[in-house]
Design an enzyme around this catalytic site. Structure first.
Site: not given
Ligand code: BGC
Length: 682
Positions: A234-235
């Site tokens: 995930d970012w």
């Protein structure tokens, strides 16, 4: 010798160590590195409720990322989920993929299948259900739809990411059985569609960040579930890149300057081997190659109009008619006052990375209703519609309501109340809206409520005072048109709740759990959603799987046949009313006696059946052995316990119409071996 699409020739053997490491770290926010042009451009963008793509523009001499609002805003995943229609999920996925093709995207960062453990989770609107089977099967179809167009997907957020507050740090602490029975099956089912990527979550799971968690990323995802694609972070989920690669992460996103150095240093120190770096690089190359070989063959088969029509249809199929006393709906004639509350209008979705702002201008609900009802009805709109509270309670509104035959009152949560990055504080609607609604019910007996919220809300203040409630959810750009069609009967409501509406927050599965600053203990175990309410005999406002129609359905003739790999359930559904409609038939399995504590029953099959008046259809649903099994932590496998099971078939989890028995007994001694289902539990 070069194969077609130059890039098919590039393997890890053609790359230097430095290049391979570079490949493991993205180039910027949305792109993979091209290794100075050796590889083609590769772009990812958010979903799941449409394509959200961004561009860099210069503002005050500085580059800033801005979202381009030129794509279709599909309804929130929660609304899609309550359609219980996997074919529709496919259609939505394919329509979004077409916009990815138009805008040159390669992977859509969707769908999200995290389980709705508590209605407070700020991101519930982006997720499917409190039930893993429903979530998994709908997401599997969505993935098929997207990938049928040559666009990849990212199944997210793996795993146990069920809360937004402090999501970067708070550990989800849960036992193995709970993880395997509730929080990973939706991923397992969706993985059958072979998503190109799986996105790990931000949170630690049992103390180890998901991005660095070898049990999640390798033992489960690769070894048990057989995933062969790319695991992307995930970012900004990665805290230490070398540990992440070692645990099984392939691609860190977005670009972070330290990532390259961390991996190189770990290699030099002997912590990471070149084989481990190669493994990740190889998977990324394979994905890039897939795109390079197919990009020019992608075909757009939808139009802006057809995509909008899909968005509308999705609400028509997913909106849930919760209550309809005295058949006040569909609206037919008379004087109808349309009013409502929503500080920022009708929200198309919730806040955060999934937010799509479409250019499409929705008609006003009053206009859409007037157009459908024609001359027999007088639709008046109160000025307070969609405005702030001070006007809603105004005398003028109440006077208008007094002289109306019916009042349609819409209430919306906005995309700040329900958003990524934080949880809701409670599940009540804005108090001003509740107050206004109660005032309206004092001057008019025929109040119809339309709910635009992304997740379950507490309706206790008004549910028994109003005649009807239509739960639309966050309906995307087609919300108003679809709502008007549903309210007037142009379309017969057919959605059913994919999550329970509890009586209050205090009654929800996690309400009594004490949690400390850094850990979120899943003390309720496998008893999530209806599994909780049924086990502990808690009343609910509207049960899981509930949804009304303008017609009625009968269930009959249940047969259960034992098959080698489980059982086949057959029954008949009949439309006994006067209008065409669709019924979602739900199949639950109940283990009558068990050595472990199990839910009262669990959803293991469903089918949405379309029926003309008086028409009957036979439904057939196959249940594999896994549908009867529980996850046994001693064996570390799914286990089918000998004995009696019941099959419950019904219109909701609380409206069971047919019950049948099946005795599953394996030959003597065999259950010591063959009923341990083994890898994947099939
Ligand atoms: C979200 C992901 C999203 C990513 C990229 C993260 O904050 O959790 O779901 O895909 O950002 O926008």
């Amino acid at each position: 010798m070069k194969k077609k699409g130059v890039f098919s020739m590039i393997s890890v053997k053609d790359l230097t160590l430095e290049e391979k490491i570079t490949l493991l770290c993205g180039r910027d926010h949305w792109h993979l590195d091209t290794l100075s042009g050796k590889l083609p451009e590769f772009t990812v963008a958010d979903g799941p409720m449409g394509l959200r793509h961004q561009q860099i523009v210069e503002r005050d001499g500085k580059p800033v990322r801005v979202t381009i609002n030129d794509t279709t805003a599909m309804p929130a995943t929660a609304t899609l989920a309550s359609s219980w229609d996997p074919e529709l999920a496919k259609e939505v996925g394919a329509a979004i993929a077409d916009e990815c093709i138009i805008h040159g995207m390669d992977v859509l960062l969707a769908p999200g299948v995290n389980i709705k453990r508590s209605p407070l989770c700020g991101r519930n609107f982006e997720y499917y259900s409190e039930d893993p089977y429903l979530a998994g099967t709908m997401a599997r179809s969505y993935i098929m739809g997207v990938q049928s167009k040559g666009i990849g997907t990212s199944l997210k957020h793996f795993a146990a990411n069920n809360s937004e507050n402090d999501r970067h740090h708070q550990t989800s602490e849960l036992d193995e059985r709970t993880l395997r029975e509730i929080y990973t099956p939706a991923f397992e089912i969706a993985l059958e569609a072979e998503p190109w990527t799986v996105m790990c979550s931000y949170n630690p799971v049992n103390g180890i960040y998901a991005s660095e968690n070898p049990y999640l990323l390798t033992t489960l995802l690769r070894d048990k579930f057989g995933f062969e694609g790319v695991v992307v972070s995930d970012w900004c989920a990665v805290k230490e890149s070398a540990r992440a690669v070692k645990a099984g992460l392939d691609l860190e996103m977005p670009f972070r300057p330290e990532a390259y150095e961390e991996i190189l240093a770990a290699y030099k120190a002997g912590y990471l081997t070149e084989a481990e770096i190669d493994r990740a690089a190889e998977r990324i190359l394979k994905m890039i190659e897939k795109v390079a070989l197919t990009k020019d063959k992608r075909v757009v088969s939808t139009t802006p109009e057809s995509r909008h029509a899909t968005a509308v249809r999705c609400v028509e199929e997913g909106a849930v008619l919760l209550k309809n006393e005295g058949n006040i709906l569909p609206l037919k004639s008379g004087r109808i006052l349309v009013a409502g509350f929503g500080k920022r209008g009708v929200p198309s979705g919730g806040g955060g990375s999934s937010r799509i702002v479409s250019e499409y201008k929705q008609p006003k609900l009053s206009e859409a209703l007037a157009a459908l009802l024609g001359e027999g009805a007088e639709v008046i709109e109160d000025a307070a519609l969609y405005l702030a509270n001070k006007q809603v309670g105004a005398t003028a509104t109440l006077n208008a309501a007094y002289s109306a035959d019916t009042v349609v009152f819409s209430i919306a949560n906005d995309d700040i109340v329900e958003a990524e990055s934080w949880n809701r504080k409670d599940i009540r609607l804005p108090r001003e809206a509740e107050n206004a609604l109660v005032e309206l019910t004092r001057v008019n007996d025929n109040v119809v409520v339309v709910l635009h919220t992304g997740s379950a809300v507490d309706v206790s203040r008004f549910a028994d005072k109003v005649k009807a409630i239509l739960y639309v959810g966050f309906g995307g750009e087609g919300a108003t048109e679809a709502t008007a069609r549903l309210l007037t009967g142009a379309v017969n409501p057919s959605g059913k709740l994919a999550e329970t509406f509890p009586t209050s927050l205090a009654d929800t599965p996690t309400a009594a759990i004490r949690t400390d600053a850094f850990t979120d203990r899943y003390e309720e175990g496998v008893f999530v959603g209806y599994r909780y309410y049924e086990k502990w005999e808690k009343a609910v406002a509207f049960p899981f799987g509930h949804g009304l129609s303008y017609t009625a359905f009968e269930y009959s003739d249940l047969t259960i046949t034992r098959a080698d790999d489980g059982a086949v359930i057959e029954f008949t559904v009949t439309n006994t009313g006067d209008v065409e409609g669709k019924e979602i038939a739900e199949v639950y399995v109940r283990d009558v006696f068990s050595a472990v504590s199990r839910p009262v029953k669990e959803l293991k099959g469903y089918e949405k059946v379309s029926l003309m008046p008086k028409e009957s259809k036979r439904v057939s649903i196959s249940l594999p052995k896994r549908a009867f099994s529980y996850y046994n932590t001693v064996l570390g496998e799914w286990y089918l316990e000998d004995g009696a099971f019941e099959i419950h078939v019904g219109a909701s989890s609380a409206d069971i119409r047919l019950v049948g028995k099946i005795d599953i007994r394996t030959p003597k001694y065999e259950h010591y071996s063959s009923t341990v289902l083994g890898e994947g539990g099939k």
